[in-house]
Write a protein that holds these residues in place. Structure first.
Motif, mmCIF file in Angstrom:
data_model
loop_
_atom_site.group_PDB
_atom_site.id
_atom_site.type_symbol
_atom_site.label_atom_id
_atom_site.label_comp_id
_atom_site.label_asym_id
_atom_site.label_seq_id
_atom_site.Cartn_x
_atom_site.Cartn_y
_atom_site.Cartn_z
ATOM 1 N N GLY A 216 -3.853 -2.800 13.259
ATOM 2 C CA GLY A 216 -4.232 -2.164 12.185
ATOM 3 C C GLY A 216 -3.785 -2.395 11.433
ATOM 4 O O GLY A 216 -2.944 -3.069 10.799
ATOM 5 N N TRP A 217 -4.545 -2.258 10.148
ATOM 6 C CA TRP A 217 -4.511 -2.768 8.702
ATOM 7 C C TRP A 217 -3.602 -1.302 7.719
ATOM 8 O O TRP A 217 -4.175 -0.538 7.828
ATOM 9 C CB TRP A 217 -5.402 -3.339 8.083
ATOM 10 N N SER A 218 -2.081 -2.068 7.783
ATOM 11 C CA SER A 218 -1.808 -0.560 6.691
ATOM 12 C C SER A 218 -1.875 -0.524 5.587
ATOM 13 O O SER A 218 -1.452 0.912 4.708
ATOM 14 C CB SER A 218 -0.084 -1.253 6.276
ATOM 15 N N PRO B 148 6.908 2.817 6.454
ATOM 16 C CA PRO B 148 6.830 3.890 6.650
ATOM 17 C C PRO B 148 5.279 3.354 7.276
ATOM 18 O O PRO B 148 5.269 4.564 8.500
ATOM 19 C CB PRO B 148 7.036 4.825 5.935
ATOM 20 N N ARG B 149 3.655 2.954 6.420
ATOM 21 C CA ARG B 149 3.136 3.124 7.317
ATOM 22 C C ARG B 149 3.126 2.299 8.541
ATOM 23 O O ARG B 149 2.379 2.567 9.463
ATOM 24 C CB ARG B 149 2.274 2.955 6.117
ATOM 25 N N GLU C 221 -8.077 4.204 17.527
ATOM 26 C CA GLU C 221 -8.231 4.679 16.053
ATOM 27 C C GLU C 221 -8.672 5.808 14.816
ATOM 28 O O GLU C 221 -8.316 5.906 13.946
ATOM 29 C CB GLU C 221 -8.815 3.895 15.857
ATOM 30 N N ASN C 222 -8.799 6.937 15.155
ATOM 31 C CA ASN C 222 -9.328 7.723 15.172
ATOM 32 C C ASN C 222 -8.116 8.206 14.060
ATOM 33 O O ASN C 222 -7.725 8.631 12.892
ATOM 34 C CB ASN C 222 -10.237 9.148 15.750
ATOM 35 N N GLU C 223 -6.935 8.510 14.710
ATOM 36 C CA GLU C 223 -5.791 8.889 14.549
ATOM 37 C C GLU C 223 -5.060 8.133 12.988
ATOM 38 O O GLU C 223 -4.633 8.453 12.273
ATOM 39 C CB GLU C 223 -4.312 9.486 15.846
ATOM 40 N N TRP C 224 -5.126 6.752 13.396
ATOM 41 C CA TRP C 224 -4.902 5.826 13.256
ATOM 42 C C TRP C 224 -5.891 6.136 11.353
ATOM 43 O O TRP C 224 -5.183 5.717 9.941
ATOM 44 C CB TRP C 224 -4.854 4.627 12.835
ATOM 45 N N ILE D 218 -4.268 4.105 8.237
ATOM 46 C CA ILE D 218 -4.410 3.221 8.442
ATOM 47 C C ILE D 218 -5.857 2.522 8.987
ATOM 48 O O ILE D 218 -6.599 3.221 10.017
ATOM 49 C CB ILE D 218 -3.673 2.872 9.771
ATOM 50 N N TRP D 219 -5.695 1.201 8.675
ATOM 51 C CA TRP D 219 -7.778 1.101 8.838
ATOM 52 C C TRP D 219 -7.679 0.178 9.737
ATOM 53 O O TRP D 219 -6.959 -0.890 10.796
ATOM 54 C CB TRP D 219 -7.961 0.175 7.894
ATOM 55 N N PRO D 220 -7.978 0.324 11.189
ATOM 56 C CA PRO D 220 -8.520 -0.546 12.228
ATOM 57 C C PRO D 220 -9.736 -1.951 11.493
ATOM 58 O O PRO D 220 -10.027 -1.919 11.859
ATOM 59 C CB PRO D 220 -9.573 0.936 12.899
#
Length: 334
Positions: free
Chosen positions: A194-196, A271-272, A312-315, A320-322
């Motif tokens: 996951g990318w912040s 935090p992210r 991933e959807n919750e990210w 947050i980008w999968p």
């Protein structure tokens, strides 16, 4: 000549760290970091990819010259998938990857036979000469691919050897401390990233850590010892096909890093990234920060029971980008 009512505004504030920044909204990808050495302002070029490319060229050609190869003039073209389409850094070790790719390209250009070990060592020397710190684990990943257990080399030994021996002699030696072991993950293991959407700098985080190393000598040694035990147990998880043990040690590693950040008063888990990790944990994944922390990416180990699509959807709902990347196995011919 006439002046018009369009303006440039410059603001200045005291830095919260030992590193200064020169930044422009118009040139966001060309921010300059600098440090103070006495009264002098010294530009930090460690996040400039061309520094790594030039270093890789210099050391690889030096090795070739030692093999009595005549130097030629060439054009070197570089294209990267490691950043986003608009140039934002994902934090995937692009400086290591471009170093390794340049070393390989030059060796092939001059027709020099090479092994993974030779490419790793030339790349590690090239990268370290620019960055001046770090483990070179991202160099190993770029060279060997796949899942790796990695232990770094003795940096002081390497510096001493380079000062008194030829580069060819140094790369043909056994490097004290260096260990690279290819691992096979248990069946059903998946790596998620996951990318912040916030960049981070490994070199500057290591600078801040090194600044506190002497004052926290005992704590630092304990952190290294505990981290080593964590990694050894994780390797055992791979060897025993035990995904539960691997996930447990990912969580142990996160706690070690959180404690390390507190005692050094540095930011590793912003935090992210905490949100990224907590979301992954709520779906049964084991997660931690990746690389420098303080931005960039978090990694997650999941098993066959994890609903990765829902994760991933919750990210995405939380900014947050999968990153849809897969573990890549490398052969020598690549």
């Amino acid at each position: 000549m006439v002046a018009v009512d369009q303006f440039i505004r410059v603001s200045i504030t005291k830095s919260k760290t030992s590193t200064g920044l020169i930044h422009s909204k118009q040139y966001s990808q060309d921010s300059i970091h600098w440090v103070r050495r006495g009264s002098k302002m010294v530009i930090d070029n460690r996040d400039n990819p061309f520094e790594y490319i030039l270093s890789a060229i210099s050391f690889t050609e030096r090795f070739c010259i030692e093999q009595n190869i005549k130097m030629k003039v060439y054009d070197l073209h570089i294209n990267s998938d490691l950043d986003s389409a608009d140039g934002k850094k994902y934090g995937l070790g692009s400086s290591a990857a471009v170093t390794v790719a340049t070393v390989k390209a030059i060796l092939r250009f001059y027709g020099v036979p090479f092994s993974n070990e030779l490419v790793y060592k030339l790349s590690a020397v090239s990268h370290y000469s620019v960055q001046g710190n770090g483990s070179a684990g991202d160099i190993a990943a770029s060279v060997y691919g796949g899942w790796l257990a990695y232990q770094t080399f003795d940096k002081k030994w390497l510096e001493a050897e380079l000062n008194k021996k030829s580069l060819s002699e140094v790369v043909n030696e056994a490097w004290p401390g260096l260990k690279i072991e290819l691992l096979t993950p248990p069946k059903g293991t998946k790596l998620m990233i996951g990318w912040s959407q916030k960049p981070a700098s490994t070199s500057r985080l290591v600078d801040e850590t090194n600044a506190n190393k002497a004052a926290l000598n005992g704590e630092y040694k304990k952190f290294l010892a505990d981290s080593r035990q964590c990694v050894l147990k994780m390797v055992t998880g791979f060897e025993e096909n035990n995904i539960a043990l691997i996930k447990k040690q990912i969580r142990v590693n996160r706690k070690l890093l959180q404690h390390f950040a507190r005692i050094n008063q540095i930011a590793i888990e912003i935090p992210r990234l905490s949100k990224l990790i907590n979301i992954a944990e709520s779906f049964g994944g084991a997660a931690k920060t990746s690389g420098a922390g303080n931005g960039d990416c978090g990694i997650v180990i999941t098993d066959a029971d994890t609903d990765t699509q829902a994760l991933e959807n919750e990210w995405r709902r939380n900014g947050i980008w999968p990153l849809n990347f897969r573990v890549h196995q490398i052969t020598l011919a690549q």
